[in-house]
Write a protein that holds these residues in place. Structure first.
Motif, PDB file in Angstrom:
ATOM      1  N   LEU A   1       5.948 -12.529 -19.859  1.00 60.88           N
ATOM      2  CA  LEU A   1       6.319 -13.864 -20.350  1.00 60.88           C
ATOM      3  C   LEU A   1       6.094 -14.908 -19.262  1.00 60.88           C
ATOM      4  CD1 LEU A   1       7.719 -15.755 -22.458  1.00 60.88           C
ATOM      5  CD2 LEU A   1       9.886 -15.109 -21.365  1.00 60.88           C
ATOM      6  N   ILE A   2       6.592 -14.633 -18.062  1.00 61.51           N
ATOM      7  CA  ILE A   2       6.462 -15.576 -16.959  1.00 61.51           C
ATOM      8  C   ILE A   2       4.999 -15.724 -16.537  1.00 61.51           C
ATOM      9  CG2 ILE A   2       7.067 -15.996 -14.535  1.00 61.51           C
ATOM     10  CD1 ILE A   2       9.782 -14.570 -15.205  1.00 61.51           C
ATOM     11  N   ALA A   3       4.295 -14.601 -16.416  1.00 60.73           N
ATOM     12  CA  ALA A   3       2.878 -14.667 -16.032  1.00 60.73           C
ATOM     13  C   ALA A   3       2.074 -15.451 -17.062  1.00 60.73           C
ATOM     14  CB  ALA A   3       2.307 -13.256 -15.873  1.00 60.73           C
ATOM     15  N   GLY A   4       2.399 -15.291 -18.339  1.00 57.84           N
ATOM     16  CA  GLY A   4       1.704 -16.028 -19.392  1.00 57.84           C
ATOM     17  C   GLY A   4       1.926 -17.528 -19.279  1.00 57.84           C
ATOM     18  N   ILE A   5       3.137 -17.918 -18.914  1.00 59.73           N
ATOM     19  CA  ILE A   5       3.431 -19.341 -18.707  1.00 59.73           C
ATOM     20  C   ILE A   5       2.567 -19.886 -17.568  1.00 59.73           C
ATOM     21  CG2 ILE A   5       5.197 -20.972 -17.924  1.00 59.73           C
ATOM     22  CD1 ILE A   5       7.281 -19.110 -19.322  1.00 59.73           C
ATOM     23  N   VAL A   6       2.508 -19.125 -16.473  1.00 61.00           N
ATOM     24  CA  VAL A   6       1.714 -19.570 -15.322  1.00 61.00           C
ATOM     25  C   VAL A   6       0.233 -19.644 -15.691  1.00 61.00           C
ATOM     26  CG1 VAL A   6       1.023 -19.020 -12.949  1.00 61.00           C
ATOM     27  CG2 VAL A   6       3.403 -18.670 -13.678  1.00 61.00           C
ATOM     28  N   GLU A   7      -0.262 -18.663 -16.430  1.00 64.04           N
ATOM     29  CA  GLU A   7      -1.669 -18.679 -16.843  1.00 64.04           C
ATOM     30  C   GLU A   7      -1.981 -19.909 -17.695  1.00 64.04           C
ATOM     31  OE1 GLU A   7      -2.037 -14.875 -18.720  1.00 64.04           O
ATOM     32  OE2 GLU A   7      -2.017 -13.802 -16.805  1.00 64.04           O
ATOM     33  N   ALA A   8      -1.063 -20.245 -18.601  1.00 60.30           N
ATOM     34  CA  ALA A   8      -1.265 -21.445 -19.434  1.00 60.30           C
ATOM     35  C   ALA A   8      -1.272 -22.698 -18.562  1.00 60.30           C
ATOM     36  CB  ALA A   8      -0.179 -21.536 -20.501  1.00 60.30           C
ATOM     37  N   GLY A   9      -0.412 -22.728 -17.554  1.00 60.22           N
ATOM     38  CA  GLY A   9      -0.367 -23.859 -16.637  1.00 60.22           C
ATOM     39  C   GLY A   9      -1.616 -23.970 -15.786  1.00 60.22           C
ATOM     40  N   LEU A  10      -2.174 -22.845 -15.415  1.00 60.21           N
ATOM     41  CA  LEU A  10      -3.440 -22.861 -14.673  1.00 60.21           C
ATOM     42  C   LEU A  10      -4.551 -23.430 -15.558  1.00 60.21           C
ATOM     43  CD1 LEU A  10      -3.210 -19.395 -12.876  1.00 60.21           C
ATOM     44  CD2 LEU A  10      -3.393 -21.624 -11.735  1.00 60.21           C
ATOM     45  N   ALA A  11      -4.522 -23.035 -16.823  1.00 60.19           N
ATOM     46  CA  ALA A  11      -5.564 -23.486 -17.749  1.00 60.19           C
ATOM     47  C   ALA A  11      -5.483 -24.983 -18.018  1.00 60.19           C
ATOM     48  CB  ALA A  11      -5.464 -22.713 -19.066  1.00 60.19           C
ATOM     49  N   ASP A  12      -4.255 -25.533 -18.081  1.00 57.90           N
ATOM     50  CA  ASP A  12      -4.151 -26.968 -18.385  1.00 57.90           C
ATOM     51  C   ASP A  12      -4.000 -27.837 -17.134  1.00 57.90           C
ATOM     52  OD1 ASP A  12      -1.444 -27.010 -17.574  1.00 57.90           O
ATOM     53  OD2 ASP A  12      -0.670 -26.924 -19.621  1.00 57.90           O
ATOM     54  N   GLY A  13      -4.024 -27.203 -15.951  1.00 55.74           N
ATOM     55  CA  GLY A  13      -3.983 -27.942 -14.703  1.00 55.74           C
ATOM     56  C   GLY A  13      -2.605 -28.337 -14.213  1.00 55.74           C
ATOM     57  N   SER A  14      -1.544 -27.886 -14.892  1.00 54.19           N
ATOM     58  CA  SER A  14      -0.193 -28.241 -14.453  1.00 54.19           C
ATOM     59  C   SER A  14       0.339 -27.307 -13.369  1.00 54.19           C
ATOM     60  CB  SER A  14       0.776 -28.270 -15.641  1.00 54.19           C
ATOM     61  OG  SER A  14       0.872 -26.992 -16.244  1.00 54.19           O
ATOM     62  N   VAL A  15      -0.329 -26.165 -13.189  1.00 52.76           N
ATOM     63  CA  VAL A  15       0.025 -25.211 -12.132  1.00 52.76           C
ATOM     64  C   VAL A  15      -1.053 -25.257 -11.067  1.00 52.76           C
ATOM     65  CG1 VAL A  15       0.214 -22.729 -11.609  1.00 52.76           C
ATOM     66  CG2 VAL A  15       1.423 -23.691 -13.578  1.00 52.76           C
ATOM     67  N   ARG A  16      -0.637 -25.228  -9.827  1.00 55.36           N
ATOM     68  CA  ARG A  16      -1.544 -25.317  -8.682  1.00 55.36           C
ATOM     69  C   ARG A  16      -2.629 -24.238  -8.744  1.00 55.36           C
ATOM     70  NH1 ARG A  16       1.400 -25.876  -3.115  1.00 55.36           N
ATOM     71  NH2 ARG A  16       1.894 -27.811  -4.180  1.00 55.36           N
ATOM     72  N   ALA A  17      -3.857 -24.631  -8.554  1.00 57.01           N
ATOM     73  CA  ALA A  17      -4.984 -23.696  -8.549  1.00 57.01           C
ATOM     74  C   ALA A  17      -4.760 -22.626  -7.486  1.00 57.01           C
ATOM     75  CB  ALA A  17      -6.289 -24.444  -8.288  1.00 57.01           C
ATOM     76  N   GLY A  18      -5.134 -21.406  -7.823  1.00 55.99           N
ATOM     77  CA  GLY A  18      -4.985 -20.297  -6.891  1.00 55.99           C
ATOM     78  C   GLY A  18      -3.653 -19.581  -7.002  1.00 55.99           C
ATOM     79  N   THR A  19      -2.737 -20.089  -7.809  1.00 62.41           N
ATOM     80  CA  THR A  19      -1.447 -19.431  -7.997  1.00 62.41           C
ATOM     81  C   THR A  19      -1.662 -18.112  -8.733  1.00 62.41           C
ATOM     82  OG1 THR A  19      -0.305 -21.559  -8.103  1.00 62.41           O
ATOM     83  CG2 THR A  19       0.853 -19.669  -9.033  1.00 62.41           C
ATOM     84  N   ASP A  20      -1.061 -17.048  -8.235  1.00 53.47           N
ATOM     85  CA  ASP A  20      -1.189 -15.731  -8.851  1.00 53.47           C
ATOM     86  C   ASP A  20      -0.052 -15.535  -9.859  1.00 53.47           C
ATOM     87  OD1 ASP A  20      -1.046 -12.965  -9.473  1.00 53.47           O
ATOM     88  OD2 ASP A  20      -1.975 -12.432  -7.563  1.00 53.47           O
TER      89      ASP A  20
END
Length: 197
Positions: A133-152
């Motif tokens: 669940l948490i990883a999916g949230i981060v992946e969605a944020g990476l895709a829309d640019g709201s999560v810092r690039a390179g975040t695992d």
């Protein structure tokens, strides 16, 4: 719901509290009998073994926590707000546990580590689901640019679950919610400072 189904649900709810407070190995069918007001035959009419009852009781207990977590995430939009909602949901679950005795996942992980393999496997599935669940949230944020690039995403999930469950453990060990509050505050800062783009 039939009378038999109502009785089964009553047994599960009461057993969830017994197992969550005393652990699988520390609980007996006599404890469940005392909690439910039923005789042994009344319990074994619905469950073939203590192990089967423990699985059903854990499923009930974890679903109460997991549904709160999922509802908190669903109520928010955007990765950062959803990650903060995970922390807030754990805070709410810790201050008002859905099943008496604290976090059923933490309790059962510790209790079942050397015990019932089916129960241990189910606990692991729940933890893996939380991480997903948490990883999916981060992946969605990476895709829309709201999560810092390179975040695992897997690292974020591991850090958050380990920190939240560890905070619960320390709070219980010290009989003080301050320990969990420190962890929750630190995670909020981590999300806003290190994960947000």
């Amino acid at each position: 719901m039939t009378k038999g189904e109502q009785t089964r649900q009553h047994i599960i709810r009461q057993a969830a509290t017994v197992f969550n407070q005393r652990g699988f190995t520390g609980s007996s069918i006599s404890d469940v009998m005392a909690s439910t007001g039923l005789q042994k035959g009344g319990i074994y009419r619905h469950f073939a073994s203590k192990e089967e009852l423990a699985l059903a009781a854990f499923e009930y207990a974890q679903s109460q926590s997991t549904s709160r977590l999922q509802a908190a995430v669903s109520a928010e939009t955007g990765a950062i707000r959803q990650l903060l909602a995970v922390v807030a949901a754990f805070r709410a679950i810790t201050s008002n546990p859905p099943v008496p005795g604290g976090c059923p996942i933490l309790n059962t992980i510790v209790d079942s580590d050397d015990g019932d393999p089916a129960l241990r496997a189910r606990v692991r599935e729940v933890v893996v689901g939380w991480e997903a669940l948490i990883a999916g949230i981060v992946e969605a944020g990476l895709a829309d640019g709201s999560v810092r690039a390179g975040t695992d995403p897997q690292v974020v999930a591991a850090v958050m679950v380990a920190s939240l469950e560890g905070g619960i453990l320390l709070s219980r060990a010290h009989r003080s919610t301050a320990y969990f509050q420190h962890v929750a505050q630190h995670l909020a800062q981590y999300i806003e400072r290190d994960i947000a783009a």
